[in-house]
Write a protein that holds these residues in place. Structure first.
Motif, PDB file in Angstrom:
ATOM      1  N   PHE A  32       0.835  -1.203   0.000  1.00  0.00           N
ATOM      2  CA  PHE A  32       0.000   0.000   0.000  1.00  0.00           C
ATOM      3  C   PHE A  32       0.874   1.259   0.000  1.00  0.00           C
ATOM      4  N   THR A  33       1.896   1.282   0.828  1.00  0.00           N
ATOM      5  CA  THR A  33       2.783   2.441   0.906  1.00  0.00           C
ATOM      6  C   THR A  33       3.554   2.625  -0.397  1.00  0.00           C
ATOM      7  N   ALA A  34       4.010   1.525  -0.981  1.00  0.00           N
ATOM      8  CA  ALA A  34       4.743   1.610  -2.243  1.00  0.00           C
ATOM      9  C   ALA A  34       3.871   2.197  -3.352  1.00  0.00           C
ATOM     10  N   ARG A  35       2.604   1.802  -3.373  1.00  0.00           N
ATOM     11  CA  ARG A  35       1.697   2.360  -4.393  1.00  0.00           C
ATOM     12  C   ARG A  35       1.499   3.857  -4.177  1.00  0.00           C
ATOM     13  N   LEU A  36       1.365   4.259  -2.927  1.00  0.00           N
ATOM     14  CA  LEU A  36       1.193   5.688  -2.653  1.00  0.00           C
ATOM     15  C   LEU A  36       2.410   6.500  -3.080  1.00  0.00           C
ATOM     16  N   LEU A  37       3.582   5.918  -2.937  1.00  0.00           N
ATOM     17  CA  LEU A  37       4.824   6.624  -3.260  1.00  0.00           C
ATOM     18  C   LEU A  37       5.277   6.368  -4.696  1.00  0.00           C
ATOM     19  N   ASP A  38       4.532   5.558  -5.449  1.00  0.00           N
ATOM     20  CA  ASP A  38       4.922   5.196  -6.820  1.00  0.00           C
ATOM     21  C   ASP A  38       6.308   4.569  -6.846  1.00  0.00           C
ATOM     22  N   LEU A 209       3.768   2.983 -15.423  1.00  0.00           N
ATOM     23  CA  LEU A 209       2.838   2.938 -16.558  1.00  0.00           C
ATOM     24  C   LEU A 209       1.498   2.361 -16.126  1.00  0.00           C
ATOM     25  N   ILE A 210       1.521   1.291 -15.345  1.00  0.00           N
ATOM     26  CA  ILE A 210       0.272   0.701 -14.874  1.00  0.00           C
ATOM     27  C   ILE A 210      -0.508   1.696 -14.023  1.00  0.00           C
ATOM     28  N   ALA A 211       0.213   2.414 -13.147  1.00  0.00           N
ATOM     29  CA  ALA A 211      -0.447   3.414 -12.301  1.00  0.00           C
ATOM     30  C   ALA A 211      -1.099   4.496 -13.155  1.00  0.00           C
ATOM     31  N   GLU A 212      -0.397   4.909 -14.209  1.00  0.00           N
ATOM     32  CA  GLU A 212      -0.955   5.934 -15.098  1.00  0.00           C
ATOM     33  C   GLU A 212      -2.174   5.406 -15.847  1.00  0.00           C
ATOM     34  N   ILE A 217      -8.145   4.849 -16.879  1.00  0.00           N
ATOM     35  CA  ILE A 217      -9.392   4.092 -17.012  1.00  0.00           C
ATOM     36  C   ILE A 217     -10.412   4.496 -15.958  1.00  0.00           C
ATOM     37  N   ALA A 218      -9.956   5.223 -14.926  1.00  0.00           N
ATOM     38  CA  ALA A 218     -10.893   5.728 -13.914  1.00  0.00           C
ATOM     39  C   ALA A 218     -11.499   7.067 -14.318  1.00  0.00           C
ATOM     40  N   LEU A 384      -5.059  -4.721 -15.966  1.00  0.00           N
ATOM     41  CA  LEU A 384      -4.009  -4.001 -15.241  1.00  0.00           C
ATOM     42  C   LEU A 384      -3.712  -4.659 -13.901  1.00  0.00           C
ATOM     43  N   ASP A 385      -4.726  -5.215 -13.254  1.00  0.00           N
ATOM     44  CA  ASP A 385      -4.482  -5.942 -11.998  1.00  0.00           C
ATOM     45  C   ASP A 385      -3.594  -7.160 -12.251  1.00  0.00           C
TER      46      ASP A 385
END
Length: 433
Positions: A32-38, A209-212, A217-218, A384-385
């Protein structure tokens, strides 16, 4: 999400039994933290510090800690804050890592609060991470640490040692290279641990890229063309069973979005549609069925396959004479369409059915896929998941490579690469500072 919401969710992910040797106990919080920090998950490390004297041991002794650029230290509530800050500041200066300090709000609370943290100001990337941490978690800003060139050089040499780089190897590269970034890249890639770090850079770019794409898509304003442009050239998203990309117009009158070749030479057509499809599924009596746009896209892909079946043999001969070995018969297709989050079907009292949920949408698509042949329907969210999970697996492989290399080199200390569960027991006399 607001900083308060992020911190609340992070608190939910942090298990209560911090002092028990449980493997992978911080994986969810780390992800979760890694996703927040990219950041790649391998660049974030969680550890529980019950005694200040063991602070630096907890933060650098395992291979996962060595790879991390961000260390989140969970500080036992009884620990003196002043001593904790001194230890964290010294560790940040010594290792160049960004240190985040979290502490429980009270003995009776499961919520965690930010005590602050430290980073080296000379590292621009660390400065950006520190600023981002304050934005996403709130609390007092992380404090920057000024270090001298001599201290920076010493830290760099210690980092090379932890990667398994010898002084002779670094010296050899220095004598051959002028650019410092090339020096580090070339030297690091000459070892298994360094190669893992290089692979992690690629993974980080792919994760970005996945995060972007997830943000795109949102957004209801994102068009099919926007998604096509972003995916172009990044066909690894669809998995590792493909060996190349064919020309877009293999058959006359047809033009494919992404024609991929499988390892056996067969063709797999990927048809990309938009993500903002509100009628991805719809109600039919007491059940759900796929919407008209899904059926339209599937029939488009089915017509492509029929054309290949009927004319594939002739076209194979034509292409073979041009040096292209195509196997065009019995191909398959995937339609990427929609996002479950845009489907909003409230409860229907007349039909006596409840509101449509994500699991109900997924089940409807699975049912649809089980009844059609050689064409699969996949949502952008699911695609993407799946790509994200694949990258996590790649990161774990890279981390295991570093661990195995460290073991071969005869490094002392634990080699746990997922958590601090197997770290050496704390000793009362182990005074680090």
């Amino acid at each position: 999400m607001t900083p308060e919401e992020n911190l609340a969710h992070l608190s939910e992910l942090l298990v209560r039994q911090h002092e028990r040797p449980i493997n992978n106990k911080y994986d969810d919080a780390r992800d979760f933290t890694a996703r927040l920090l990219d950041l790649p998950t391998s660049r974030v490390y969680f550890t529980y510090v019950s005694r200040v004297s063991n602070f630096s041991v907890r933060a650098v002794q395992s291979s996962a800690a060595v790879q991390a650029t961000v260390v989140v230290a969970l500080i036992k509530l009884q620990t003196e804050n002043e001593a904790t800050h001194r230890a964290a500041e010294k560790l940040a200066a010594k290792t160049g890592k960004t240190i985040i300090l979290l502490q429980r709000v009270s003995n009776d609370s499961l919520d965690w609060a930010v005590m602050g943290g430290y980073y080296v100001t000379a590292d621009r990337h660390s400065k950006e991470i520190a600023s981002r941490i304050t934005e996403i978690l709130g609390g007092p800003p992380l404090r920057g640490i000024e270090i001298s060139p001599g201290e920076a050089a010493t830290s760099a040499l210690e980092y090379f040692d932890r990667l398994g780089l010898s002084g002779a190897g670094v010296g050899t590269v220095l004598s051959q290279r002028r650019d410092i970034s090339s020096i580090v890249t070339f030297a690091a890639a000459s070892t298994a641990a360094g190669l893992s770090a290089a692979e992690t850079v690629v993974i980080a770019k792919r994760r970005a890229l996945i995060a972007e794409l997830k943000q795109m898509i949102a957004d209801p304003a994102t068009t099919e063309t926007d998604l096509h442009k972003k995916v172009k050239g990044n066909y690894w998203i669809f998995g590792g069973r493909y060996t190349g990309v064919a020309r877009a117009s293999i058959m006359p009158m047809d033009r494919y979005d992404i024609p991929l070749f499988c390892a056996d030479g067969s063709l797999h057509i990927v048809e990309l549609k938009g993500s903002h499809i509100t009628d991805l599924v719809e109600r039919h009596r007491q059940h759900l069925i796929t919407g008209p746009k899904v059926h339209e896209a599937v029939m488009q892909a089915a017509n492509y396959i029929r054309q290949l079946d009927e004319g594939g043999a002739t076209m194979e001969t034509i292409y073979r004479n041009s040096g292209l070995d195509y196997d065009l018969r019995r191909g398959r297709a995937t339609v990427v369409i929609g996002n479950q989050d845009f489907v909003d079907l409230p409860e229907d009292p007349v039909r006596q059915v409840g509101a449509v949920t994500r699991s109900m949408i997924d089940q409807t698509l699975r049912t649809y896929n089980s009844l059609i042949n050689r064409v699969e329907v996949l949502t952008w969210a699911d695609l993407l998941d799946a790509a994200d999970r694949s990258l996590r697996f790649d990161e774990e492989v890279a981390e295991n490579l570093v661990t195995d290399t460290a073991s071969e080199l005869g490094n002392d200390g634990p080699q746990d690469n997922t958590s601090d569960a197997d770290e050496a027991p704390e000793q009362e006399e182990a005074t680090i500072f």
